[in-house]
Design a protein around this motif. Structure first.
Motif, PDB file in Angstrom:
ATOM      1  N   TRP A  49     -14.752  82.109 -21.488  1.00 41.38           N
ATOM      2  CA  TRP A  49     -14.441  82.745 -20.055  1.00 41.38           C
ATOM      3  C   TRP A  49     -15.665  84.049 -19.357  1.00 41.38           C
ATOM      4  CZ3 TRP A  49     -15.622  88.897 -20.321  1.00 41.38           C
ATOM      5  CH2 TRP A  49     -14.996  89.668 -19.246  1.00 41.38           C
ATOM      6  N   LEU A  50     -17.054  83.688 -20.703  1.00 42.76           N
ATOM      7  CA  LEU A  50     -18.477  83.822 -19.430  1.00 42.76           C
ATOM      8  C   LEU A  50     -19.048  83.357 -18.595  1.00 42.76           C
ATOM      9  CD1 LEU A  50     -19.841  85.523 -22.488  1.00 42.76           C
ATOM     10  CD2 LEU A  50     -19.630  86.694 -20.768  1.00 42.76           C
ATOM     11  N   ALA A  51     -19.065  81.812 -19.032  1.00 41.71           N
ATOM     12  CA  ALA A  51     -19.137  81.005 -17.965  1.00 41.71           C
ATOM     13  C   ALA A  51     -18.281  81.089 -16.470  1.00 41.71           C
ATOM     14  CB  ALA A  51     -19.575  79.449 -18.623  1.00 41.71           C
ATOM     15  N   GLY A  52     -17.061  81.150 -17.320  1.00 41.32           N
ATOM     16  CA  GLY A  52     -16.522  80.761 -15.368  1.00 41.32           C
ATOM     17  C   GLY A  52     -16.930  81.709 -14.618  1.00 41.32           C
ATOM     18  N   LEU A  53     -16.875  83.271 -15.401  1.00 46.86           N
ATOM     19  CA  LEU A  53     -16.999  83.969 -14.951  1.00 46.86           C
ATOM     20  C   LEU A  53     -18.845  83.854 -13.395  1.00 46.86           C
ATOM     21  CD1 LEU A  53     -17.716  87.231 -16.910  1.00 46.86           C
ATOM     22  CD2 LEU A  53     -15.926  86.368 -15.009  1.00 46.86           C
ATOM     23  N   LEU A  54     -19.595  83.197 -14.165  1.00 46.34           N
ATOM     24  CA  LEU A  54     -20.667  82.304 -13.352  1.00 46.34           C
ATOM     25  C   LEU A  54     -19.835  80.885 -12.287  1.00 46.34           C
ATOM     26  CD1 LEU A  54     -23.599  82.650 -15.418  1.00 46.34           C
ATOM     27  CD2 LEU A  54     -22.414  84.428 -13.807  1.00 46.34           C
ATOM     28  N   TYR A  55     -18.707  80.316 -12.584  1.00 50.84           N
ATOM     29  CA  TYR A  55     -18.963  78.997 -11.842  1.00 50.84           C
ATOM     30  C   TYR A  55     -17.782  79.641 -11.035  1.00 50.84           C
ATOM     31  CZ  TYR A  55     -15.936  77.259 -15.669  1.00 50.84           C
ATOM     32  OH  TYR A  55     -14.841  77.181 -16.449  1.00 50.84           O
ATOM     33  N   GLY A  56     -16.737  80.951 -11.682  1.00 49.16           N
ATOM     34  CA  GLY A  56     -16.202  81.243 -10.268  1.00 49.16           C
ATOM     35  C   GLY A  56     -15.187  80.398 -11.072  1.00 49.16           C
ATOM     36  N   MET A  57     -14.206  80.278 -12.179  1.00 46.19           N
ATOM     37  CA  MET A  57     -12.938  80.022 -12.753  1.00 46.19           C
ATOM     38  C   MET A  57     -12.637  78.879 -12.067  1.00 46.19           C
ATOM     39  SD  MET A  57     -12.651  82.226 -15.313  1.00 46.19           S
ATOM     40  CE  MET A  57     -11.510  81.726 -15.808  1.00 46.19           C
ATOM     41  N   CYS A  58     -13.019  77.613 -11.874  1.00 42.60           N
ATOM     42  CA  CYS A  58     -12.757  77.089 -11.512  1.00 42.60           C
ATOM     43  C   CYS A  58     -13.780  75.571 -11.267  1.00 42.60           C
ATOM     44  CB  CYS A  58     -12.077  76.823  -9.433  1.00 42.60           C
ATOM     45  SG  CYS A  58     -10.736  75.453  -8.977  1.00 42.60           S
ATOM     46  N   ASP A  59     -13.674  74.395 -11.740  1.00 38.21           N
ATOM     47  CA  ASP A  59     -14.779  73.066 -11.729  1.00 38.21           C
ATOM     48  C   ASP A  59     -14.549  72.842 -10.416  1.00 38.21           C
ATOM     49  OD1 ASP A  59     -13.561  70.855 -14.103  1.00 38.21           O
ATOM     50  OD2 ASP A  59     -12.750  72.040 -12.076  1.00 38.21           O
ATOM     51  N   PRO A  60     -15.082  71.256 -10.151  1.00 37.91           N
ATOM     52  CA  PRO A  60     -14.954  70.614  -9.279  1.00 37.91           C
ATOM     53  C   PRO A  60     -13.797  69.814  -9.191  1.00 37.91           C
ATOM     54  CG  PRO A  60     -17.510  70.467 -10.569  1.00 37.91           C
ATOM     55  CD  PRO A  60     -16.339  71.428 -11.092  1.00 37.91           C
ATOM     56  N   TYR A  61     -12.952  69.747 -10.406  1.00 41.03           N
ATOM     57  CA  TYR A  61     -11.771  69.166 -10.267  1.00 41.03           C
ATOM     58  C   TYR A  61     -10.745  69.550 -10.728  1.00 41.03           C
ATOM     59  CZ  TYR A  61     -15.048  66.221 -13.350  1.00 41.03           C
ATOM     60  OH  TYR A  61     -16.188  65.067 -13.753  1.00 41.03           O
ATOM     61  N   GLY A  62     -11.232  71.180 -10.244  1.00 44.32           N
ATOM     62  CA  GLY A  62      -9.798  72.165  -9.908  1.00 44.32           C
ATOM     63  C   GLY A  62      -8.913  72.527 -11.026  1.00 44.32           C
ATOM     64  N   ASN A  63     -10.179  72.423 -11.950  1.00 44.07           N
ATOM     65  CA  ASN A  63      -9.486  73.262 -13.667  1.00 44.07           C
ATOM     66  C   ASN A  63      -9.968  74.343 -13.854  1.00 44.07           C
ATOM     67  OD1 ASN A  63      -8.562  70.827 -14.764  1.00 44.07           O
ATOM     68  ND2 ASN A  63     -10.987  69.533 -15.191  1.00 44.07           N
ATOM     69  N   ALA A  64      -8.829  75.175 -13.898  1.00 40.86           N
ATOM     70  CA  ALA A  64      -9.101  76.883 -14.135  1.00 40.86           C
ATOM     71  C   ALA A  64      -8.933  77.082 -15.177  1.00 40.86           C
ATOM     72  CB  ALA A  64      -7.965  77.785 -13.556  1.00 40.86           C
ATOM     73  N   GLY A  65     -10.441  76.532 -16.156  1.00 39.81           N
ATOM     74  CA  GLY A  65     -10.833  76.944 -17.326  1.00 39.81           C
ATOM     75  C   GLY A  65     -11.706  75.757 -17.872  1.00 39.81           C
ATOM     76  N   VAL A  66     -12.878  75.982 -18.813  1.00 42.39           N
ATOM     77  CA  VAL A  66     -13.107  74.666 -19.707  1.00 42.39           C
ATOM     78  C   VAL A  66     -13.977  75.055 -20.671  1.00 42.39           C
ATOM     79  CG1 VAL A  66     -14.988  72.961 -19.400  1.00 42.39           C
ATOM     80  CG2 VAL A  66     -14.018  73.763 -17.142  1.00 42.39           C
ATOM     81  N   SER A  67     -13.419  74.415 -21.822  1.00 45.48           N
ATOM     82  CA  SER A  67     -14.202  74.677 -22.948  1.00 45.48           C
ATOM     83  C   SER A  67     -14.405  73.593 -23.162  1.00 45.48           C
ATOM     84  CB  SER A  67     -12.874  75.417 -24.033  1.00 45.48           C
ATOM     85  OG  SER A  67     -13.377  75.734 -24.909  1.00 45.48           O
ATOM     86  N   ASP A  68     -15.270  73.846 -24.302  1.00 50.12           N
ATOM     87  CA  ASP A  68     -16.132  72.522 -25.149  1.00 50.12           C
ATOM     88  C   ASP A  68     -15.793  72.378 -26.697  1.00 50.12           C
ATOM     89  OD1 ASP A  68     -18.017  75.383 -25.687  1.00 50.12           O
ATOM     90  OD2 ASP A  68     -17.561  74.194 -27.808  1.00 50.12           O
ATOM     91  N   TRP A  69     -16.235  71.239 -27.512  1.00 50.46           N
ATOM     92  CA  TRP A  69     -15.739  70.932 -28.565  1.00 50.46           C
ATOM     93  C   TRP A  69     -15.973  72.209 -29.041  1.00 50.46           C
ATOM     94  CZ3 TRP A  69     -18.652  65.769 -28.649  1.00 50.46           C
ATOM     95  CH2 TRP A  69     -18.626  64.957 -28.052  1.00 50.46           C
ATOM     96  N   ASN A  70     -16.861  71.976 -29.717  1.00 40.48           N
ATOM     97  CA  ASN A  70     -17.040  72.968 -30.312  1.00 40.48           C
ATOM     98  C   ASN A  70     -15.757  74.644 -30.230  1.00 40.48           C
ATOM     99  OD1 ASN A  70     -20.353  72.946 -30.870  1.00 40.48           O
ATOM    100  ND2 ASN A  70     -18.969  71.658 -31.494  1.00 40.48           N
ATOM    101  N   ASN A  71     -16.024  75.552 -29.380  1.00 41.79           N
ATOM    102  CA  ASN A  71     -15.673  76.402 -29.399  1.00 41.79           C
ATOM    103  C   ASN A  71     -13.811  76.375 -29.505  1.00 41.79           C
ATOM    104  OD1 ASN A  71     -16.535  79.355 -29.095  1.00 41.79           O
ATOM    105  ND2 ASN A  71     -17.436  78.191 -27.838  1.00 41.79           N
ATOM    106  N   ALA A  72     -13.601  74.946 -28.924  1.00 46.02           N
ATOM    107  CA  ALA A  72     -12.057  74.500 -29.090  1.00 46.02           C
ATOM    108  C   ALA A  72     -11.650  73.950 -30.140  1.00 46.02           C
ATOM    109  CB  ALA A  72     -11.987  73.690 -27.900  1.00 46.02           C
ATOM    110  N   LEU A  73     -12.056  73.746 -31.366  1.00 46.62           N
ATOM    111  CA  LEU A  73     -11.781  73.548 -32.579  1.00 46.62           C
ATOM    112  C   LEU A  73     -10.584  74.065 -33.326  1.00 46.62           C
ATOM    113  CD1 LEU A  73     -12.684  71.138 -34.867  1.00 46.62           C
ATOM    114  CD2 LEU A  73     -13.662  73.078 -36.245  1.00 46.62           C
ATOM    115  N   LYS A  74     -10.865  75.620 -33.387  1.00 45.85           N
ATOM    116  CA  LYS A  74      -9.957  76.811 -34.053  1.00 45.85           C
ATOM    117  C   LYS A  74      -8.490  75.947 -33.035  1.00 45.85           C
ATOM    118  CE  LYS A  74     -13.824  78.533 -36.637  1.00 45.85           C
ATOM    119  NZ  LYS A  74     -14.430  79.584 -36.765  1.00 45.85           N
ATOM    120  N   LEU A  75      -8.611  76.218 -32.245  1.00 43.90           N
ATOM    121  CA  LEU A  75      -7.168  76.135 -31.201  1.00 43.90           C
ATOM    122  C   LEU A  75      -6.322  74.712 -31.876  1.00 43.90           C
ATOM    123  CD1 LEU A  75      -6.115  77.234 -28.893  1.00 43.90           C
ATOM    124  CD2 LEU A  75      -7.006  76.442 -27.166  1.00 43.90           C
TER     125      LEU A  75
END
Ligand SMILES: Nc1ncnc2c1ncn2[C@@H]1O[C@H](COP(=O)(O)OP(=O)(O)O)[C@@H](O)[C@H]1O
Ligand SMILES: O=C(CO)[C@H](O)[C@H](O)COP(=O)(O)O
Length: 582
Positions: free
Chosen positions: A292-318
C-alpha cells in the motif's frame, strides 16, 4: 524445490552500517549524517570490522532508498552503489496513531522522505518498502483509500474466517493460521451486511468450502459491514460472499500473478472483470502494508495497468505460492479472487516509476523506480548479510521473528512455521507474539539499559515465564488462547527482567528446535537484529540455550536490507534496459 546457495542476485554483505538502536521520536537523523556531497568523510565505522571511507571520498552514485515500517516506528536508509550508508532517519508513529493507522503510516512516509537531505534525495534512483508481515488493508484500487480499518500483523481472526480458510487451503498451509492475510480477507468477505448494501445477492452454496448459508456472510437483514457500504459509496463493485459459476466465468479471474490490467483508470490493459460487471467501478483491493505504501508513491497503477502490486514475501500468508510464482488454483478460483493483488513480484523486482505528483511532493526524481518489497523480518535478514544454509537471523524487535536459511522448504501452520522464498533459497521460520513489546510493558529502553548490568546469566532465575503482550501465540506454538505466564513477579526488577529475558530466550530456542524437528537445515549460527541485539547479557542467556555461535548482526537494520533490494531493482531495470518500472 531444493536450493543450495544464495543466487548472485542476492545482495552480499554490505560494507558498513553501524546499527545503533535509538528511541523513536518525530523524524530525526538516526546518526551523524554524511551530507552528500557537502562532507566527504566516510561512513561511521561499524562496531568492529568496517573501515571508514577515506576522507574526501564521495559515496558512489547512484543512491538507493529503503523504507522500513516496523511495529513501533519507521526508519529509512539511503545507501550508495557500493552498499555504504549515506544517511538514515527514524520516525515514531506518534501518539494516537492506532486511531487511524493508514493516516499515520502515510504521514510518516512523507515525513521520513522529507527529512532526508535534499541533495541526497535528489540522487535516489530507486526505493523499496518492508512492512509488518500480514498487516492487511482493503482499499479503493484507484487511489488506495482504505475502506475499513486495517487488520494488523498479529491480529488473530475469528473461528468462522479460519474455518473458511481451512476449507479451501491445503492442510497445514500458512494461510490457515488465524493471523494470516487470507483469514483477514475472509473476515472482511464473510462480514454480514444488509441487503441494500449488496449489489448482488448470490447463493451461498457456490462459495467453495465456505460455511454455507447458516452463519456465513452474505446479503441479509441486520447490520451492514463498514467496508461494503464505503465501497458502494465510492462506486466500487461490491461483491457478495459468493458469485455463481456463470457470473464468475464472466469475471475471468486474472489471478495468475501477473494479471492483465485491473481497476486502473486508463491502464494499458483492460480488466474484463470490471467490464463484466456492467461497467461499474472496479473491485475493492486487498493490499499489505508495504504494498500500500509503495502504491501511494507510484499512483496505484503499474505500467501494465495493474492496480496493486505485492511481493512473494508479503503475499505468502495470503496463499500465494512463491515456488510456482502464482496464486494456486484453490485460491484463484474463489469468489473473492477479484480482491487479490493482481500482480505479485519477487522482492526487489522493478514495479513502476513514481507518480509525478509523488515525485514532486517528495522531492525525488520523476524517474525514481519503485521496486518490490518484503517483510520487516526478511529485510533484517537481508541486512545481516547471511549467505549459508544453517545460518539464521533472530529479529529481536517488538516481536521475535526467526529466519533460518534452509535448503529444504518447511511449512506447517500447526506450529506457525512457513518458508519464504528469497532468490533460489528458502527462509524457514515464523514469528512469535513475544519479544520487546512485552518488555516495553514494564520497562523503558533506558530502564533496560540501567538494569542490564545487574543481570546474572550464570544464575538462571527459575521463573519459567512465557512472556506475551496478551493471550495468543503464533509460533513455535500456534495457539490463539495461550495465556501469558509472567508471575510471580519478584520484588527485584533486575530478577524480574532476567526472568522475562530467559522466557523469550526459551521461546527462541524452542523455535529453532521446532524447525529442526520439521526437517529444516541444521542450525549452525544465529545473528541477531532488532533492538534486543544491543543487550549483551541477553545474548549470553540466549547463547546458553541455543548451543551455537551467536553474534549481533553487523548491519541489523531492516531499512538497510530494503535499500539493498532497491539497489537490486535499479540494477535489474538498467541491465535489462527495461522501460522504467517494468
Ligand atoms: N537494551 C535492551 N535490551 C533488551 N531489549 C531492548 C533493549 N533496548 C530496546 N529493546 C527492545 O527493542 C524493541 C524495539 O526494537 P526494534 O527493532 O526497534 O522494534 P520494531 O522494529 O519491531 O518496532 C523494544 O520493544 C525494546 O523493548
Ligand atoms: O511479527 C511481525 C511484525 O514485526 C511479523 O509477523 C514478522 O515480520 C514475521 O513475519 P514474516 O516471517 O512473514 O516476515
Amino acid at each position: 524445490m531444493p536450493f543450495t546457495s544464495l543466487p548472485s542476485t542476492i545482495p552480499r554483505a554490505p560494507l558498513g552500517l553501524a546499527a545503533e538502536p535509538t528511541s523513536l521520536v518525530p523524524c530525526h537523523r538516526a546518526r551523524g549524517r554524511i551530507p552528500f556531497p557537502a562532507r566527504r568523510r566516510g561512513i561511521r565505522a561499524a562496531a568492529s570490522t568496517v573501515e571508514s571511507l577515506p576522507a574526501k571520498t564521495a559515496p558512489a552514485r547512484p543512491l538507493y532508498l529503503g523504507l522500513d515500517f516496523g511495529t513501533s516506528g519507521a526508519r529509512a536508509a539511503v545507501i550508495d552503489d557500493d552498499g555504504r550508508l549515506v544517511q538514515d532517519v527514524k520516525c515514531g508513529y506518534g501518539e494516537g496513531a492506532d486511531a487511524d493507522w493508514p493516516a499515520a503510516w502515510k504521514r510518516v512516509l512523507f515525513e521520513l522522505i522529507g527529512s532526508l537531505d535534499p541533495d541526497i534525495r535528489s540522487e535516489v534512483v530507486s526505493l523499496a518498502f518492508d512492512g509488518t508481515s500480514g498487516t492487511a488493508l482493503l482499499v479503493d484500487p484507484r487511489d488506495g483509500a482504505p475502506l475499513a480499518p486495517p487488520k494488523l500483523y498479529n491480529e488473530a481472526q475469528e473461528g468462522r474466517a479460519v474455518e473458511a480458510a481451512k476449507a479451501i487451503a491445503p492442510a497445514a498451509h500458512t494461510a490457515t493460521a488465524p493471523s494470516s492475510t487470507l483469514c483477514k480477507l475472509l473476515s472482511w468477505w464473510l462480514e454480514e451486511e444488509s441487503n441494500e448494501d449488496c449489489e448482488e445477492v448470490h447463493n451461498l452454496a457456490a462459495f467453495k468450502g465456505g460455511s454455507g448459508g447458516e452463519g456465513g456472510g452474505g446479503c441479509r437483514g441486520g447490520g451492514s459491514s463498514g467496508w461494503r457500504r464505503t465501497a458502494a459509496s465510492r462506486g466500487l463493485t461490491t461483491l457478495g460472499p459468493t458469485v455463481n459459476d456463470s457470473d464468475r466465468s464472466n469475471r475471468s479471474s486474472n489471478q495468475g500473478g501477473s494479471a492483465a490490467g485491473s481497476g486502473c483508470k486508463g491502464g494499458e490493459g483492460t480488466d474484463p472483470r470490471v467490464l463484466a460487471t456492467t461497467g461499474r467501478g472496479p473491485y475493492p483491493l486487498l493490499l499489505h502494508q508495504a504494498d500500500w505504501l509503495a502504491g501511494l508513491l507510484y499512483g496505484m497503477c503499474d505500467p501494465y495497468g495493474n492496480a496493486g502490486v505485492s511481493d512473494w514475501n508479503n503475499a505468502l500468508k495470503l496463499g500465494y505460492d512463491p515456488a510456482s510464482e502464482s496464486y494456486p488454483g484453490w485460491l484463484a478460483t474463489q469468489p473473492f479472487s477479484p480482491l487479490l493483488p493482481p500482480r505479485v513480484v519477487s522482492p526487489g523486482a522493478p514495479v513502476a516509476p513514481l507518480a509525478p505528483s509523488a515525485a514532486a511532493r517528495c522531492g525525488l526524481r520523476p524517474d525514481c523506480l519503485v521496486c518490490g518489497g518484503t517483510t520487516d523480518s526478511i529485510a533484517a535478514f537481508l541486512a545481516a548479510g547471511v549467505t549459508q544454509a544453517g545460518q539464521a537471523v533472530t529479529s529481536l524487535g517488538s516481536t521475535l521473528a526467526v529466519k533460518l536459511l534452509s535448503t529444504t522448504r518447511v511449512d506447517d501452520a500447526a506450529y506457525g512455521v512457513y518458508s519464504h522464498r528469497l532468490g533460489d533459497v528458502w527462509l524457514v521460520g515464523g514469528a512469535s507474539n513475544s519479544g520487546g513489546a512485552v518488555l516495553r510493558r514494564f520497562f523503558t529502553d533506558q530502564q533496560l539499559r540501567d538494569l542490564t548490568p545487574a543481570l546474572n546469566p550464570d544464575r538462571p532465575t527459575g521463573l519459567d515465564y512465557y512472556p506475551l503482550p496478551g493471550p495468543g501465540e503464533r509460533f513455535p506454538v500456534a495457539d490463539t488462547g495461550l495465556q501469558p505466564r509472567m508471575s510471580p513477579r519478584p520484588k527485584d526488577d533486575a530478577v524480574f527482567l532476567q526472568g522475562l529475558l530467559e522466557g523469550i530466550a526459551q521461546i527462541e530456542s524452542d523455535a529453532y528446535h521446532r524447525l529442526a524437528q520439521l526437517g529444516a537445515s541444521p542450525l549452525k549460527e544465529v545473528l541477531t537484529a532488532g533492538g534486543g541485539a544491543a543487550n549483551p547479557k541477553w545474548s549470553l542467556i540466549r547463547q546458553r540455550l541455543l548451543g551455537v555461535p551467536l553474534r549481533a548482526a553487523e548491519y541489523g537494520e531492516a531499512c538497510y536490507g530494503t535499500a539493498l533490494l532497491a539497489r537490486q531493482g535499479a540494477r535489474k531495470a538498467a541491465s535489462e534496459s527495461l522501460p522504467r518500472g517494468q
